[in-house]
Design a protein around this motif. Structure first.
Motif, PDB file in Angstrom:
ATOM      1  N   ASP A 183      37.585  32.938  44.590  1.00 51.30           N
ATOM      2  CA  ASP A 183      38.721  31.930  44.817  1.00 51.30           C
ATOM      3  C   ASP A 183      39.549  32.240  43.391  1.00 51.30           C
ATOM      4  O   ASP A 183      39.132  32.970  42.534  1.00 51.30           O
ATOM      5  N   LEU A 184      40.552  31.316  43.282  1.00 48.69           N
ATOM      6  CA  LEU A 184      41.632  31.597  41.972  1.00 48.69           C
ATOM      7  C   LEU A 184      40.711  31.431  40.769  1.00 48.69           C
ATOM      8  O   LEU A 184      40.894  31.999  39.718  1.00 48.69           O
ATOM      9  N   ALA A 185      40.092  30.268  40.693  1.00 48.87           N
ATOM     10  CA  ALA A 185      39.341  29.909  39.773  1.00 48.87           C
ATOM     11  C   ALA A 185      38.308  30.927  39.195  1.00 48.87           C
ATOM     12  O   ALA A 185      37.864  31.268  38.236  1.00 48.87           O
ATOM     13  N   GLY A 186      37.593  31.366  40.334  1.00 55.52           N
ATOM     14  CA  GLY A 186      36.519  32.775  40.117  1.00 55.52           C
ATOM     15  C   GLY A 186      36.783  33.942  39.855  1.00 55.52           C
ATOM     16  O   GLY A 186      36.015  34.806  39.739  1.00 55.52           O
ATOM     17  N   LEU A 187      38.374  34.220  39.806  1.00 60.08           N
ATOM     18  CA  LEU A 187      38.880  35.526  40.146  1.00 60.08           C
ATOM     19  C   LEU A 187      38.334  36.395  38.722  1.00 60.08           C
ATOM     20  O   LEU A 187      38.199  37.514  38.915  1.00 60.08           O
ATOM     21  N   PRO A 188      38.598  35.854  37.465  1.00 66.30           N
ATOM     22  CA  PRO A 188      38.529  36.461  36.261  1.00 66.30           C
ATOM     23  C   PRO A 188      36.835  37.124  36.390  1.00 66.30           C
ATOM     24  O   PRO A 188      36.621  38.060  36.015  1.00 66.30           O
ATOM     25  N   ALA A 189      35.953  35.977  36.492  1.00 65.07           N
ATOM     26  CA  ALA A 189      34.397  36.606  36.578  1.00 65.07           C
ATOM     27  C   ALA A 189      34.145  37.642  37.587  1.00 65.07           C
ATOM     28  O   ALA A 189      33.484  38.421  37.351  1.00 65.07           O
ATOM     29  N   ALA A 190      34.755  37.285  38.722  1.00 62.84           N
ATOM     30  CA  ALA A 190      34.490  38.312  39.847  1.00 62.84           C
ATOM     31  C   ALA A 190      35.131  39.654  39.612  1.00 62.84           C
ATOM     32  O   ALA A 190      34.422  40.808  39.980  1.00 62.84           O
ATOM     33  N   VAL A 191      36.124  39.766  39.009  1.00 63.58           N
ATOM     34  CA  VAL A 191      36.801  40.957  38.507  1.00 63.58           C
ATOM     35  C   VAL A 191      36.181  41.708  37.680  1.00 63.58           C
ATOM     36  O   VAL A 191      35.705  42.812  37.697  1.00 63.58           O
ATOM     37  N   ALA A 192      35.516  40.992  36.652  1.00 62.80           N
ATOM     38  CA  ALA A 192      34.943  41.519  35.403  1.00 62.80           C
ATOM     39  C   ALA A 192      33.578  41.967  35.780  1.00 62.80           C
ATOM     40  O   ALA A 192      32.869  43.077  35.431  1.00 62.80           O
ATOM     41  N   ALA A 193      32.936  41.173  36.819  1.00 61.39           N
ATOM     42  CA  ALA A 193      31.501  41.704  37.408  1.00 61.39           C
ATOM     43  C   ALA A 193      31.504  43.083  38.247  1.00 61.39           C
ATOM     44  O   ALA A 193      30.494  43.832  38.402  1.00 61.39           O
ATOM     45  N   ALA A 194      32.711  42.966  38.888  1.00 61.01           N
ATOM     46  CA  ALA A 194      32.889  44.410  39.763  1.00 61.01           C
ATOM     47  C   ALA A 194      32.938  45.657  38.757  1.00 61.01           C
ATOM     48  O   ALA A 194      32.648  46.809  39.621  1.00 61.01           O
ATOM     49  N   ALA A 195      33.398  45.566  37.746  1.00 59.40           N
ATOM     50  CA  ALA A 195      33.457  46.694  37.137  1.00 59.40           C
ATOM     51  C   ALA A 195      34.443  47.965  37.527  1.00 59.40           C
ATOM     52  O   ALA A 195      34.104  48.780  37.597  1.00 59.40           O
ATOM     53  N   PHE A 196      35.481  47.472  38.015  1.00 60.11           N
ATOM     54  CA  PHE A 196      36.312  48.320  38.719  1.00 60.11           C
ATOM     55  C   PHE A 196      36.778  49.611  37.816  1.00 60.11           C
ATOM     56  O   PHE A 196      37.176  49.407  36.885  1.00 60.11           O
ATOM     57  N   GLU A 197      36.818  50.663  38.471  1.00 62.88           N
ATOM     58  CA  GLU A 197      37.291  51.626  37.921  1.00 62.88           C
ATOM     59  C   GLU A 197      38.702  52.395  38.499  1.00 62.88           C
ATOM     60  O   GLU A 197      39.557  53.300  37.742  1.00 62.88           O
ATOM     61  N   GLY A 198      39.240  52.273  39.537  1.00 62.34           N
ATOM     62  CA  GLY A 198      40.289  52.644  40.215  1.00 62.34           C
ATOM     63  C   GLY A 198      41.262  51.661  40.366  1.00 62.34           C
ATOM     64  O   GLY A 198      40.991  50.683  39.714  1.00 62.34           O
ATOM     65  N   PRO A 199      42.432  51.928  40.933  1.00 59.33           N
ATOM     66  CA  PRO A 199      43.447  51.176  40.793  1.00 59.33           C
ATOM     67  C   PRO A 199      43.080  49.505  41.569  1.00 59.33           C
ATOM     68  O   PRO A 199      42.538  49.561  42.514  1.00 59.33           O
ATOM     69  N   VAL A 200      43.424  48.180  40.933  1.00 64.14           N
ATOM     70  CA  VAL A 200      43.121  47.205  41.503  1.00 64.14           C
ATOM     71  C   VAL A 200      44.368  46.306  41.949  1.00 64.14           C
ATOM     72  O   VAL A 200      45.273  46.502  41.329  1.00 64.14           O
ATOM     73  N   LEU A 201      44.269  45.685  43.217  1.00 63.85           N
ATOM     74  CA  LEU A 201      45.107  44.871  43.807  1.00 63.85           C
ATOM     75  C   LEU A 201      44.723  43.683  43.849  1.00 63.85           C
ATOM     76  O   LEU A 201      43.631  43.414  44.425  1.00 63.85           O
ATOM     77  N   LEU A 202      45.131  42.621  43.356  1.00 67.08           N
ATOM     78  CA  LEU A 202      44.900  41.165  43.376  1.00 67.08           C
ATOM     79  C   LEU A 202      45.767  40.498  44.420  1.00 67.08           C
ATOM     80  O   LEU A 202      46.966  40.521  44.534  1.00 67.08           O
ATOM     81  N   LEU A 203      45.162  39.662  45.313  1.00 69.35           N
ATOM     82  CA  LEU A 203      45.826  39.029  46.479  1.00 69.35           C
ATOM     83  C   LEU A 203      45.386  37.620  46.329  1.00 69.35           C
ATOM     84  O   LEU A 203      44.213  37.127  46.457  1.00 69.35           O
ATOM     85  N   VAL A 204      46.398  36.527  46.206  1.00 62.41           N
ATOM     86  CA  VAL A 204      46.101  35.258  46.328  1.00 62.41           C
ATOM     87  C   VAL A 204      46.646  34.390  47.310  1.00 62.41           C
ATOM     88  O   VAL A 204      47.825  34.641  47.311  1.00 62.41           O
ATOM     89  N   GLY A 205      46.215  33.506  48.122  1.00 58.60           N
ATOM     90  CA  GLY A 205      46.639  32.961  49.155  1.00 58.60           C
ATOM     91  C   GLY A 205      45.708  32.372  50.183  1.00 58.60           C
ATOM     92  O   GLY A 205      44.751  33.157  50.166  1.00 58.60           O
ATOM     93  N   GLU A 206      46.266  31.585  51.237  1.00 54.98           N
ATOM     94  CA  GLU A 206      45.220  31.103  52.130  1.00 54.98           C
ATOM     95  C   GLU A 206      44.893  32.198  53.281  1.00 54.98           C
ATOM     96  O   GLU A 206      43.893  32.156  53.529  1.00 54.98           O
TER      97      GLU A 206
END
Length: 258
Positions: free
Chosen positions: A210-233
């Motif tokens: 969810d929006l509040a958890g987005l920073p921690a989730a992205v950090a934990a994923a340790a992405f290396e490729g291009p990342v797209l963020l999507l926010v909405g119901e």
């Protein structure tokens, strides 16, 4: 007249490249291609075609835009059919406007070949809509940061509208700032959110949060490729795994190998 084709290669899966795009690459005499373009797309170019890799990947070393512009112009003035092959859709954060303006100002005819953009590819791959009756009647495609790397000033109030699906390109490093700004503008902390790495490719990864958890989730994923963020119901409808698909060779899409 000299001619340059600004061609959209799609998000990376060969089967998502349009027939027109494949045909354009097959006719290229000079090919300038971005780092995220798949090898199968580049391989469509004729054997004697001049191939130049330009880079153009967020956070990575790339050829300067001015250099790319001059290369296209020089090759076109030699009478070659020049194809500038871009990931995603050339008109969505692909600098097609800058390149077209430069080339036309120097007497070069330009054709733009559209393609599949990352947000559409992610939605199709992971089974959620970008708009949905009663939940999302607007779609915002945006980048989170300006040219100098600062968080963009405008657009956040509109992005906080609960009936807007927000798709933020090249935004992995901006997840914390994005979440903070959207919540400050009034978007619910519990709003469903997704982070998609390599959207449209077989190796794509999806993180649901969810929006509040987005920073921690992205950090934990340790992405290396291009990342797209999507926010909405609509993000709540995403499936954890993309469906199995049968790859379609680009050559067959272009009328070869039938």
């Amino acid at each position: 007249m000299s001619r340059v084709l600004l061609v959209s290669a799609g998000p990376g899966a060969p089967g998502l490249m349009t027939v027109r795009a494949a045909e354009a690459v097959r006719t290229a005499e000079a090919l300038l291609y971005d780092a995220l373009v798949c090898d199968e797309a580049v391989a469509l170019a004729p054997e004697r075609c001049i191939r130049i890799r330009t880079g153009k990947r967020s956070g990575k070393a790339s050829m300067k835009q001015e250099t790319i512009n001059r290369l296209m112009l020089r090759l076109a003035r030699r009478g070659l059919t020049v194809v500038r092959l871009k990931g995603g859709d050339a008109s969505v954060f692909g600098r097609s406007g800058e390149e077209r303006a430069f080339l036309e100002a120097n007497g070069v005819a330009v054709e733009i070949v559209p393609g599949v953009t990352a947000a559409s590819a992610a939605a199709a791959q992971f089974g959620f809509p970008l708009t949905h009756r009663g939940e999302a009647r607007r779609l915002m495609l945006a980048t989170a940061r300006t040219r100098d790397g600062a968080l963009a000033d405008g657009g956040w109030r509109e992005a906080a509208d609960p009936e807007t699906t927000v798709a933020l390109y090249m935004a992995g490093a901006s997840a914390a700032a994005v979440a903070e700004r959207l919540m400050a503008e009034g978007r619910r902390p519990a709003t469903p959110a997704l982070a998609v790495e390599n959207a449209g490719r077989p190796e794509a990864r999806l993180v649901r949060t969810d929006l509040a958890g987005l920073p921690a989730a992205v950090a934990a994923a340790a992405f290396e490729g291009p990342v797209l963020l999507l926010v909405g119901e609509v993000a709540a409808q995403a499936k954890d795994q993309s469906p199995r698909t049968v790859p379609i060779p680009v050559g067959r899409l272009a009328g070869q190998g039938a």
